[in-house]
Design a protein around this motif. Structure first.
Motif, PDB file in Angstrom:
ATOM      1  N   SER A 337      22.450  36.939  25.904  1.00 51.80           N
ATOM      2  CA  SER A 337      22.593  36.657  27.331  1.00 51.80           C
ATOM      3  C   SER A 337      22.007  37.739  28.244  1.00 51.80           C
ATOM      4  O   SER A 337      21.788  37.476  29.422  1.00 51.80           O
ATOM      5  CB  SER A 337      24.065  36.415  27.679  1.00 51.80           C
ATOM      6  N   ARG A 338      21.749  38.945  27.694  1.00 53.78           N
ATOM      7  CA  ARG A 338      21.144  39.950  28.568  1.00 53.78           C
ATOM      8  C   ARG A 338      19.788  40.419  28.031  1.00 53.78           C
ATOM      9  O   ARG A 338      19.399  41.569  28.184  1.00 53.78           O
ATOM     10  CB  ARG A 338      22.118  41.113  28.761  1.00 53.78           C
ATOM     11  N   THR A 339      19.086  39.501  27.363  1.00 50.22           N
ATOM     12  CA  THR A 339      17.746  39.840  26.877  1.00 50.22           C
ATOM     13  C   THR A 339      16.718  39.257  27.861  1.00 50.22           C
ATOM     14  O   THR A 339      17.005  38.254  28.532  1.00 50.22           O
ATOM     15  CB  THR A 339      17.492  39.238  25.476  1.00 50.22           C
ATOM     16  N   PRO A 340      15.528  39.861  27.939  1.00 53.80           N
ATOM     17  CA  PRO A 340      14.502  39.331  28.865  1.00 53.80           C
ATOM     18  C   PRO A 340      14.212  37.855  28.618  1.00 53.80           C
ATOM     19  O   PRO A 340      14.054  37.069  29.556  1.00 53.80           O
ATOM     20  CB  PRO A 340      13.284  40.209  28.555  1.00 53.80           C
ATOM     21  N   MET A 341      14.151  37.438  27.359  1.00 53.33           N
ATOM     22  CA  MET A 341      13.871  36.039  27.023  1.00 53.33           C
ATOM     23  C   MET A 341      14.845  35.072  27.697  1.00 53.33           C
ATOM     24  O   MET A 341      14.487  33.950  28.044  1.00 53.33           O
ATOM     25  CB  MET A 341      13.960  35.938  25.491  1.00 53.33           C
ATOM     26  N   PRO A 347      22.236  30.761  33.100  1.00 56.06           N
ATOM     27  CA  PRO A 347      23.184  31.701  32.479  1.00 56.06           C
ATOM     28  C   PRO A 347      24.566  31.118  32.197  1.00 56.06           C
ATOM     29  O   PRO A 347      25.261  31.591  31.321  1.00 56.06           O
ATOM     30  CB  PRO A 347      23.276  32.845  33.494  1.00 56.06           C
ATOM     31  N   ASP A 348      24.964  30.091  32.940  1.00 53.23           N
ATOM     32  CA  ASP A 348      26.341  29.613  32.790  1.00 53.23           C
ATOM     33  C   ASP A 348      26.485  28.504  31.739  1.00 53.23           C
ATOM     34  O   ASP A 348      27.515  27.842  31.667  1.00 53.23           O
ATOM     35  CB  ASP A 348      26.887  29.151  34.148  1.00 53.23           C
ATOM     36  N   GLN A 349      25.446  28.287  30.948  1.00 58.28           N
ATOM     37  CA  GLN A 349      25.570  27.277  29.883  1.00 58.28           C
ATOM     38  C   GLN A 349      25.252  27.914  28.537  1.00 58.28           C
ATOM     39  O   GLN A 349      24.657  28.990  28.481  1.00 58.28           O
ATOM     40  CB  GLN A 349      24.569  26.140  30.140  1.00 58.28           C
ATOM     41  N   ASP A 350      25.617  27.201  27.472  1.00 60.41           N
ATOM     42  CA  ASP A 350      25.332  27.746  26.139  1.00 60.41           C
ATOM     43  C   ASP A 350      23.977  27.239  25.644  1.00 60.41           C
ATOM     44  O   ASP A 350      23.764  26.026  25.575  1.00 60.41           O
ATOM     45  CB  ASP A 350      26.439  27.324  25.158  1.00 60.41           C
ATOM     46  N   HIS A 351      23.102  28.171  25.301  1.00 54.69           N
ATOM     47  CA  HIS A 351      21.774  27.789  24.818  1.00 54.69           C
ATOM     48  C   HIS A 351      21.541  28.272  23.391  1.00 54.69           C
ATOM     49  O   HIS A 351      20.396  28.370  22.947  1.00 54.69           O
ATOM     50  CB  HIS A 351      20.693  28.391  25.739  1.00 54.69           C
ATOM     51  N   LEU A 401      12.868  38.280  21.647  1.00 52.62           N
ATOM     52  CA  LEU A 401      13.894  38.522  22.671  1.00 52.62           C
ATOM     53  C   LEU A 401      13.343  39.253  23.887  1.00 52.62           C
ATOM     54  O   LEU A 401      13.849  39.101  24.999  1.00 52.62           O
ATOM     55  CB  LEU A 401      15.060  39.326  22.079  1.00 52.62           C
ATOM     56  N   ASN A 402      12.287  40.031  23.675  1.00 52.60           N
ATOM     57  CA  ASN A 402      11.739  40.811  24.788  1.00 52.60           C
ATOM     58  C   ASN A 402      10.630  40.082  25.547  1.00 52.60           C
ATOM     59  O   ASN A 402      10.078  40.607  26.502  1.00 52.60           O
ATOM     60  CB  ASN A 402      11.232  42.161  24.296  1.00 52.60           C
TER      61      ASN A 402
END
Ligand code: PMP
Ligand code: GLU
Length: 404
Positions: A337-341, A347-351, A401-402
Protein backbone atom coordinates in the motif's frame (compact mmCIF):
# COMPACT_ATOMS: atom_id res chain seq x y z
CA UNK A 1 -26.66 -31.17 -10.74
CA UNK A 2 -27.87 -29.01 -7.88
CA UNK A 3 -25.08 -28.61 -5.32
CA UNK A 4 -25.57 -27.95 -1.62
CA UNK A 5 -25.74 -24.36 -0.42
CA UNK A 6 -23.13 -25.35 2.17
CA UNK A 7 -20.54 -26.16 -0.48
CA UNK A 8 -21.52 -23.12 -2.55
CA UNK A 9 -20.83 -20.97 0.51
CA UNK A 10 -17.12 -21.79 0.63
CA UNK A 11 -14.29 -20.95 -1.76
CA UNK A 12 -11.41 -23.00 -3.18
CA UNK A 13 -8.16 -22.97 -1.22
CA UNK A 14 -6.07 -20.26 -2.89
CA UNK A 15 -2.81 -21.73 -1.53
CA UNK A 16 -3.52 -25.14 -3.05
CA UNK A 17 -4.76 -23.59 -6.30
CA UNK A 18 -1.76 -21.29 -6.78
CA UNK A 19 0.75 -23.97 -5.96
CA UNK A 20 -0.90 -26.28 -8.50
CA UNK A 21 -0.90 -23.47 -11.07
CA UNK A 22 2.83 -22.76 -10.53
CA UNK A 23 3.65 -26.46 -10.97
CA UNK A 24 1.49 -26.70 -14.10
CA UNK A 25 3.08 -23.61 -15.72
CA UNK A 26 6.58 -24.95 -14.93
CA UNK A 27 5.66 -28.31 -16.50
CA UNK A 28 4.50 -26.42 -19.61
CA UNK A 29 8.04 -25.06 -19.90
CA UNK A 30 7.44 -21.51 -18.55
CA UNK A 31 10.02 -19.96 -16.25
CA UNK A 32 8.11 -19.53 -12.98
CA UNK A 33 9.41 -18.38 -9.63
CA UNK A 34 7.10 -20.21 -7.27
CA UNK A 35 6.92 -18.05 -4.15
CA UNK A 36 3.54 -19.48 -3.19
CA UNK A 37 4.80 -22.82 -1.87
CA UNK A 38 3.51 -23.87 1.54
CA UNK A 39 5.88 -26.83 1.78
CA UNK A 40 9.60 -27.53 1.99
CA UNK A 41 10.95 -28.61 -1.40
CA UNK A 42 13.02 -31.45 0.14
CA UNK A 43 12.48 -35.05 1.24
CA UNK A 44 12.05 -35.94 4.92
CA UNK A 45 15.12 -36.84 6.97
CA UNK A 46 16.56 -40.24 5.89
CA UNK A 47 16.07 -41.65 9.41
CA UNK A 48 12.32 -41.26 8.90
CA UNK A 49 12.41 -42.67 5.36
CA UNK A 50 14.24 -45.74 6.72
CA UNK A 51 11.45 -46.24 9.24
CA UNK A 52 8.89 -46.15 6.44
CA UNK A 53 10.94 -48.77 4.51
CA UNK A 54 11.11 -50.96 7.57
CA UNK A 55 7.35 -50.79 8.19
CA UNK A 56 6.64 -52.00 4.65
CA UNK A 57 7.33 -55.53 5.89
CA UNK A 58 4.48 -55.76 8.39
CA UNK A 59 0.88 -56.76 7.83
CA UNK A 60 -0.31 -54.21 10.43
CA UNK A 61 1.02 -51.38 8.27
CA UNK A 62 -1.61 -52.26 5.69
CA UNK A 63 -4.56 -52.75 8.06
CA UNK A 64 -6.96 -50.28 9.69
CA UNK A 65 -5.68 -48.50 12.76
CA UNK A 66 -8.11 -47.52 15.54
CA UNK A 67 -10.17 -44.46 14.42
CA UNK A 68 -8.15 -42.12 16.66
CA UNK A 69 -4.80 -43.72 15.68
CA UNK A 70 -2.50 -46.28 17.34
CA UNK A 71 -2.54 -45.86 21.14
CA UNK A 72 1.27 -46.20 21.47
CA UNK A 73 1.83 -43.37 19.00
CA UNK A 74 -0.73 -41.19 20.77
CA UNK A 75 1.12 -41.74 24.04
CA UNK A 76 4.45 -40.92 22.38
CA UNK A 77 3.04 -37.65 20.97
CA UNK A 78 1.76 -36.50 24.36
CA UNK A 79 5.13 -37.28 25.96
CA UNK A 80 6.99 -35.44 23.20
CA UNK A 81 4.67 -32.45 23.62
CA UNK A 82 5.20 -32.32 27.41
CA UNK A 83 9.00 -32.50 26.91
CA UNK A 84 9.21 -29.98 24.08
CA UNK A 85 7.00 -27.42 25.85
CA UNK A 86 8.86 -27.98 29.13
CA UNK A 87 5.63 -28.75 30.96
CA UNK A 88 5.62 -30.57 34.29
CA UNK A 89 4.72 -34.25 33.90
CA UNK A 90 1.43 -33.65 35.74
CA UNK A 91 0.41 -30.65 33.58
CA UNK A 92 -2.44 -32.67 32.15
CA UNK A 93 -4.92 -33.52 34.84
CA UNK A 94 -6.04 -37.10 34.10
CA UNK A 95 -8.46 -36.62 31.16
CA UNK A 96 -6.21 -36.21 28.11
CA UNK A 97 -5.87 -37.89 24.76
CA UNK A 98 -4.54 -37.57 21.22
CA UNK A 99 -6.26 -38.14 17.90
CA UNK A 100 -4.40 -38.62 14.61
CA UNK A 101 -5.98 -37.52 11.35
CA UNK A 102 -5.16 -37.19 7.64
CA UNK A 103 -3.04 -34.07 8.07
CA UNK A 104 -3.70 -31.25 10.51
CA UNK A 105 -6.14 -29.67 8.04
CA UNK A 106 -8.33 -32.69 8.74
CA UNK A 107 -7.60 -32.42 12.48
CA UNK A 108 -8.74 -28.78 12.49
CA UNK A 109 -11.85 -29.60 10.49
CA UNK A 110 -12.86 -32.35 12.92
CA UNK A 111 -12.06 -30.21 15.96
CA UNK A 112 -14.35 -27.48 14.62
CA UNK A 113 -16.99 -30.11 13.90
CA UNK A 114 -16.78 -31.29 17.49
CA UNK A 115 -17.26 -27.71 18.80
CA UNK A 116 -19.50 -25.69 16.51
CA UNK A 117 -23.27 -25.44 16.52
CA UNK A 118 -24.87 -23.40 13.71
CA UNK A 119 -24.51 -19.70 14.49
CA UNK A 120 -21.56 -20.13 16.86
CA UNK A 121 -18.79 -17.61 16.37
CA UNK A 122 -15.11 -18.47 16.10
CA UNK A 123 -12.51 -15.71 16.42
CA UNK A 124 -9.71 -15.59 13.86
CA UNK A 125 -6.65 -13.40 14.20
CA UNK A 126 -5.69 -11.75 10.91
CA UNK A 127 -3.58 -12.59 9.12
CA UNK A 128 -5.05 -16.08 9.37
CA UNK A 129 -4.50 -19.24 7.37
CA UNK A 130 -6.86 -19.38 4.38
CA UNK A 131 -8.72 -22.55 5.34
CA UNK A 132 -9.93 -21.49 8.81
CA UNK A 133 -12.91 -19.33 7.73
CA UNK A 134 -14.04 -21.84 5.13
CA UNK A 135 -13.95 -24.74 7.58
CA UNK A 136 -15.87 -22.74 10.18
CA UNK A 137 -18.52 -21.82 7.61
CA UNK A 138 -18.76 -25.41 6.41
CA UNK A 139 -19.84 -26.46 9.93
CA UNK A 140 -22.38 -23.62 10.10
CA UNK A 141 -20.25 -21.33 12.25
CA UNK A 142 -19.44 -17.65 11.78
CA UNK A 143 -15.82 -16.48 11.54
CA UNK A 144 -15.17 -13.22 13.44
CA UNK A 145 -11.96 -11.55 12.30
CA UNK A 146 -9.71 -9.47 14.56
CA UNK A 147 -7.52 -7.33 12.34
CA UNK A 148 -3.85 -6.32 12.36
CA UNK A 149 -1.45 -4.77 9.85
CA UNK A 150 2.23 -4.23 9.13
CA UNK A 151 2.42 -1.52 11.86
CA UNK A 152 1.25 -4.04 14.48
CA UNK A 153 3.88 -6.52 13.25
CA UNK A 154 0.86 -8.49 12.01
CA UNK A 155 -0.11 -9.35 15.59
CA UNK A 156 -3.65 -8.42 16.68
CA UNK A 157 -4.05 -6.52 19.95
CA UNK A 158 -5.49 -8.40 22.93
CA UNK A 159 -7.95 -5.54 23.53
CA UNK A 160 -9.34 -6.02 20.03
CA UNK A 161 -9.88 -9.73 20.76
CA UNK A 162 -11.81 -8.73 23.85
CA UNK A 163 -13.98 -6.38 21.82
CA UNK A 164 -14.77 -9.19 19.36
CA UNK A 165 -16.15 -11.49 22.10
CA UNK A 166 -19.95 -11.94 22.12
CA UNK A 167 -22.23 -14.39 23.98
CA UNK A 168 -22.07 -16.59 20.83
CA UNK A 169 -18.28 -16.81 20.76
CA UNK A 170 -17.32 -20.46 21.09
CA UNK A 171 -13.65 -20.63 20.24
CA UNK A 172 -10.58 -18.76 19.04
CA UNK A 173 -7.88 -20.07 16.73
CA UNK A 174 -4.36 -18.96 17.59
CA UNK A 175 -1.70 -19.83 15.01
CA UNK A 176 1.78 -19.04 16.29
CA UNK A 177 4.16 -19.26 14.45
CA UNK A 178 1.82 -17.75 11.95
CA UNK A 179 0.99 -18.56 8.37
CA UNK A 180 1.14 -16.19 6.45
CA UNK A 181 3.04 -13.53 8.46
CA UNK A 182 6.03 -15.71 9.42
CA UNK A 183 6.09 -14.24 12.94
CA UNK A 184 5.42 -15.89 16.26
CA UNK A 185 3.58 -14.00 18.97
CA UNK A 186 5.77 -12.69 21.79
CA UNK A 187 5.98 -13.99 25.37
CA UNK A 188 4.31 -10.73 26.48
CA UNK A 189 1.41 -11.30 24.06
CA UNK A 190 0.98 -14.87 25.34
CA UNK A 191 0.96 -13.60 28.94
CA UNK A 192 -1.75 -11.04 28.14
CA UNK A 193 -3.69 -13.67 26.23
CA UNK A 194 -3.57 -16.03 29.24
CA UNK A 195 -5.00 -13.16 31.34
CA UNK A 196 -7.77 -12.57 28.82
CA UNK A 197 -8.71 -16.26 28.89
CA UNK A 198 -9.28 -15.94 32.65
CA UNK A 199 -11.97 -13.38 31.91
CA UNK A 200 -13.74 -15.74 29.49
CA UNK A 201 -13.79 -19.15 31.15
CA UNK A 202 -15.94 -20.80 28.45
CA UNK A 203 -13.75 -19.82 25.52
CA UNK A 204 -12.06 -22.79 23.82
CA UNK A 205 -8.64 -22.26 22.21
CA UNK A 206 -7.45 -24.10 19.15
CA UNK A 207 -3.68 -23.64 19.16
CA UNK A 208 -2.39 -24.44 15.67
CA UNK A 209 1.30 -25.16 16.24
CA UNK A 210 2.23 -26.79 12.94
CA UNK A 211 5.18 -24.40 12.46
CA UNK A 212 6.44 -24.53 16.06
CA UNK A 213 9.57 -26.53 15.12
CA UNK A 214 10.53 -24.05 12.40
CA UNK A 215 11.64 -20.95 14.22
CA UNK A 216 14.93 -19.26 13.41
CA UNK A 217 14.96 -16.22 15.73
CA UNK A 218 15.24 -16.03 19.54
CA UNK A 219 13.27 -15.95 21.71
CA UNK A 220 11.56 -19.07 20.38
CA UNK A 221 7.76 -19.46 20.32
CA UNK A 222 6.05 -19.80 23.68
CA UNK A 223 2.44 -20.53 24.55
CA UNK A 224 -0.22 -19.22 26.96
CA UNK A 225 -0.66 -22.64 28.62
CA UNK A 226 3.01 -22.62 29.65
CA UNK A 227 2.18 -19.60 31.80
CA UNK A 228 -0.97 -21.14 33.30
CA UNK A 229 -1.22 -24.93 32.94
CA UNK A 230 -4.89 -24.94 33.91
CA UNK A 231 -5.65 -23.42 30.48
CA UNK A 232 -4.78 -26.76 28.90
CA UNK A 233 -8.18 -28.04 30.02
CA UNK A 234 -9.84 -25.96 27.27
CA UNK A 235 -7.13 -26.03 24.65
CA UNK A 236 -6.88 -28.18 21.54
CA UNK A 237 -3.27 -28.34 20.38
CA UNK A 238 -2.80 -29.08 16.69
CA UNK A 239 0.40 -30.39 15.14
CA UNK A 240 1.51 -32.42 12.11
CA UNK A 241 4.44 -33.98 10.30
CA UNK A 242 3.84 -31.84 7.19
CA UNK A 243 6.15 -28.94 8.02
CA UNK A 244 8.36 -30.47 10.72
CA UNK A 245 9.32 -33.51 8.67
CA UNK A 246 8.85 -32.06 5.17
CA UNK A 247 6.10 -34.61 4.56
CA UNK A 248 3.01 -32.75 3.37
CA UNK A 249 1.94 -35.59 1.07
CA UNK A 250 2.03 -38.29 3.75
CA UNK A 251 -0.99 -36.70 5.49
CA UNK A 252 -0.57 -37.10 9.21
CA UNK A 253 -1.64 -34.53 11.78
CA UNK A 254 -2.95 -34.75 15.32
CA UNK A 255 -4.71 -32.97 18.16
CA UNK A 256 -3.83 -33.16 21.83
CA UNK A 257 -7.02 -32.31 23.68
CA UNK A 258 -9.31 -33.18 26.58
CA UNK A 259 -10.64 -36.74 26.26
CA UNK A 260 -14.21 -35.61 25.57
CA UNK A 261 -13.10 -33.60 22.53
CA UNK A 262 -10.92 -36.44 21.24
CA UNK A 263 -13.85 -38.89 21.62
CA UNK A 264 -16.11 -36.52 19.66
CA UNK A 265 -13.51 -36.15 16.91
CA UNK A 266 -12.94 -39.93 16.86
CA UNK A 267 -16.68 -40.42 16.43
CA UNK A 268 -16.59 -38.17 13.34
CA UNK A 269 -13.58 -40.07 11.98
CA UNK A 270 -15.07 -43.49 12.67
CA UNK A 271 -18.06 -42.59 10.46
CA UNK A 272 -16.20 -40.70 7.76
CA UNK A 273 -12.52 -41.41 7.14
CA UNK A 274 -11.47 -44.02 9.75
CA UNK A 275 -7.97 -43.72 11.23
CA UNK A 276 -5.20 -42.21 9.09
CA UNK A 277 -2.48 -44.06 7.15
CA UNK A 278 -1.29 -46.98 9.32
CA UNK A 279 2.11 -47.28 7.63
CA UNK A 280 3.05 -43.67 8.34
CA UNK A 281 1.72 -43.85 11.90
CA UNK A 282 3.90 -46.90 12.55
CA UNK A 283 6.95 -45.24 11.00
CA UNK A 284 6.41 -42.18 13.21
CA UNK A 285 6.08 -44.41 16.27
CA UNK A 286 9.53 -45.84 15.47
CA UNK A 287 11.12 -42.48 14.65
CA UNK A 288 13.41 -40.81 17.16
CA UNK A 289 12.42 -37.11 17.45
CA UNK A 290 16.02 -36.25 18.41
CA UNK A 291 16.89 -36.42 14.69
CA UNK A 292 14.69 -33.40 14.05
CA UNK A 293 17.31 -30.92 15.18
CA UNK A 294 20.00 -32.00 12.71
CA UNK A 295 17.37 -32.18 9.96
CA UNK A 296 15.85 -28.75 10.62
CA UNK A 297 19.03 -26.75 11.34
CA UNK A 298 20.06 -26.35 7.65
CA UNK A 299 16.40 -25.76 6.72
CA UNK A 300 16.16 -22.89 9.20
CA UNK A 301 19.50 -21.44 8.06
CA UNK A 302 18.26 -21.46 4.49
CA UNK A 303 14.98 -19.74 5.38
CA UNK A 304 16.81 -17.14 7.50
CA UNK A 305 19.17 -16.48 4.59
CA UNK A 306 16.32 -15.91 2.12
CA UNK A 307 14.55 -13.68 4.65
CA UNK A 308 17.77 -11.61 4.92
CA UNK A 309 17.98 -11.36 1.11
CA UNK A 310 14.41 -10.10 0.94
CA UNK A 311 15.04 -7.52 3.66
CA UNK A 312 18.26 -6.25 2.12
CA UNK A 313 16.88 -5.97 -1.41
CA UNK A 314 13.81 -4.12 -0.12
CA UNK A 315 15.96 -1.80 2.02
CA UNK A 316 18.36 -0.99 -0.84
CA UNK A 317 15.33 -0.14 -3.01
CA UNK A 318 13.84 2.25 -0.42
CA UNK A 319 11.03 -0.18 0.43
CA UNK A 320 12.05 -0.72 4.05
CA UNK A 321 8.59 0.19 5.35
CA UNK A 322 6.84 -2.58 3.40
CA UNK A 323 7.68 -5.56 5.59
CA UNK A 324 7.97 -6.71 9.16
CA UNK A 325 10.81 -9.04 10.18
CA UNK A 326 9.79 -12.70 9.99
CA UNK A 327 10.95 -15.04 12.76
CA UNK A 328 9.56 -18.46 11.96
CA UNK A 329 7.55 -20.69 9.61
CA UNK A 330 8.62 -20.16 6.02
CA UNK A 331 6.80 -17.02 4.99
CA UNK A 332 7.30 -13.27 4.76
CA UNK A 333 4.44 -10.75 4.30
CA UNK A 334 4.93 -7.68 2.17
CA UNK A 335 2.67 -4.65 2.15
CA UNK A 336 1.95 -3.01 -1.22
CA UNK A 337 0.00 0.00 0.00
CA UNK A 338 2.93 2.41 0.29
CA UNK A 339 4.93 1.37 -2.77
CA UNK A 340 5.24 3.63 -5.86
CA UNK A 341 3.44 1.00 -7.98
CA UNK A 342 0.35 1.30 -5.76
CA UNK A 343 -0.31 4.88 -6.91
CA UNK A 344 -2.19 3.36 -9.89
CA UNK A 345 -4.76 1.84 -7.51
CA UNK A 346 -7.56 3.27 -5.35
CA UNK A 347 -6.16 3.20 -1.79
CA UNK A 348 -9.39 2.32 0.01
CA UNK A 349 -9.96 -0.99 -1.79
CA UNK A 350 -8.16 -4.31 -1.80
CA UNK A 351 -6.09 -4.93 -4.92
CA UNK A 352 -3.98 -7.82 -3.72
CA UNK A 353 -5.53 -10.28 -6.20
CA UNK A 354 -4.89 -7.93 -9.14
CA UNK A 355 -1.32 -7.29 -8.00
CA UNK A 356 -0.60 -11.01 -7.57
CA UNK A 357 -2.00 -11.56 -11.11
CA UNK A 358 0.26 -8.86 -12.51
CA UNK A 359 3.27 -10.40 -10.79
CA UNK A 360 2.46 -13.74 -12.38
CA UNK A 361 1.60 -12.47 -15.84
CA UNK A 362 4.36 -9.84 -16.16
CA UNK A 363 7.18 -11.28 -14.04
CA UNK A 364 6.43 -15.03 -13.83
CA UNK A 365 6.24 -14.92 -10.04
CA UNK A 366 3.53 -16.56 -7.93
CA UNK A 367 2.77 -15.06 -4.51
CA UNK A 368 -0.35 -15.61 -2.40
CA UNK A 369 -2.52 -12.45 -2.24
CA UNK A 370 -3.33 -11.11 1.22
CA UNK A 371 -7.07 -10.97 0.46
CA UNK A 372 -7.46 -14.61 1.49
CA UNK A 373 -5.49 -14.07 4.71
CA UNK A 374 -7.69 -11.16 5.79
CA UNK A 375 -5.02 -8.44 5.20
CA UNK A 376 -5.74 -6.25 2.17
CA UNK A 377 -3.04 -5.07 -0.22
CA UNK A 378 -0.39 -7.51 0.94
CA UNK A 379 1.05 -10.79 -0.30
CA UNK A 380 2.70 -13.80 1.25
CA UNK A 381 6.12 -14.69 -0.05
CA UNK A 382 7.37 -18.20 0.59
CA UNK A 383 11.03 -18.39 1.60
CA UNK A 384 11.70 -22.01 0.73
CA UNK A 385 13.09 -21.99 -2.84
CA UNK A 386 16.84 -22.07 -3.58
CA UNK A 387 18.86 -18.95 -2.89
CA UNK A 388 19.75 -17.96 -6.48
CA UNK A 389 16.23 -18.09 -7.99
CA UNK A 390 14.91 -16.52 -4.77
CA UNK A 391 17.26 -13.57 -5.16
CA UNK A 392 16.31 -13.21 -8.85
CA UNK A 393 12.62 -13.23 -7.97
CA UNK A 394 13.04 -10.60 -5.23
CA UNK A 395 14.98 -8.30 -7.59
CA UNK A 396 12.09 -8.56 -10.06
CA UNK A 397 9.50 -7.87 -7.33
CA UNK A 398 11.40 -4.82 -6.09
CA UNK A 399 11.61 -3.41 -9.64
CA UNK A 400 7.89 -4.01 -10.12
CA UNK A 401 7.01 -2.32 -6.81
CA UNK A 402 9.11 0.73 -7.62
CA UNK A 403 7.60 1.22 -11.09
CA UNK A 404 5.28 4.22 -11.07
N1 PMP B 1 -2.27 -25.04 9.77
C1 PMP B 1 -1.54 -24.13 9.10
C2 PMP B 1 -1.28 -22.82 9.75
C3 PMP B 1 -1.05 -24.39 7.83
O1 PMP B 1 -0.31 -23.48 7.20
C4 PMP B 1 -1.34 -25.62 7.24
C5 PMP B 1 -0.88 -25.79 5.82
N2 PMP B 1 -0.46 -26.91 5.44
C6 PMP B 1 -2.09 -26.56 7.97
C7 PMP B 1 -2.55 -26.24 9.22
C8 PMP B 1 -2.44 -27.90 7.42
O2 PMP B 1 -1.32 -28.71 7.18
P1 PMP B 1 -1.43 -30.27 6.95
O3 PMP B 1 -2.86 -30.61 6.67
O4 PMP B 1 -0.54 -30.55 5.79
O5 PMP B 1 -0.95 -30.93 8.22
N1 GLU C 1 -0.47 -24.58 4.44
C1 GLU C 1 0.20 -24.44 3.19
C2 GLU C 1 -0.06 -23.05 2.64
O1 GLU C 1 -0.66 -22.25 3.31
C3 GLU C 1 -0.14 -25.56 2.24
C4 GLU C 1 -1.36 -25.43 1.43
C5 GLU C 1 -2.61 -25.58 2.23
O2 GLU C 1 -2.80 -26.63 2.85
O3 GLU C 1 -3.35 -24.62 2.23
O4 GLU C 1 0.39 -22.76 1.57
Amino acid sequence: MLLSSRVKGISDSITMKLNEKAIQLTEEGKVIYNLSGGQLPIKPTHEFIEKIHHQLNFLKSYQYSPSAGFPALRKKLINHFVDSRKLPSDAFENDWDVILSNGSKHTLYNALGALIDPGDEVILLAPYWVSYPEMIKFWGGIPTVVKSNVFDAFVPAIDDIKKAMTPRTKAIIVNSPNNPSGVHYSDAWMREFAQLLKEFPDLVVISDEVYSDISYFDPKPSYFYQIDHSLLSRTIIVHAISKTLAATGLRLGWAIAPGSVVSAMAKIQSQTTSGPNSLIQRALLDFDFHFLESFLTPVKNHIRQNAATLREKFREAGLGHCWYQSTSAFYFMIDFSRTPMFKRFKPDQDHSDAIADELLNNEGITVVPGSDFGIPNTARISLVIEEVPFQEAIIKIVKYLNKV
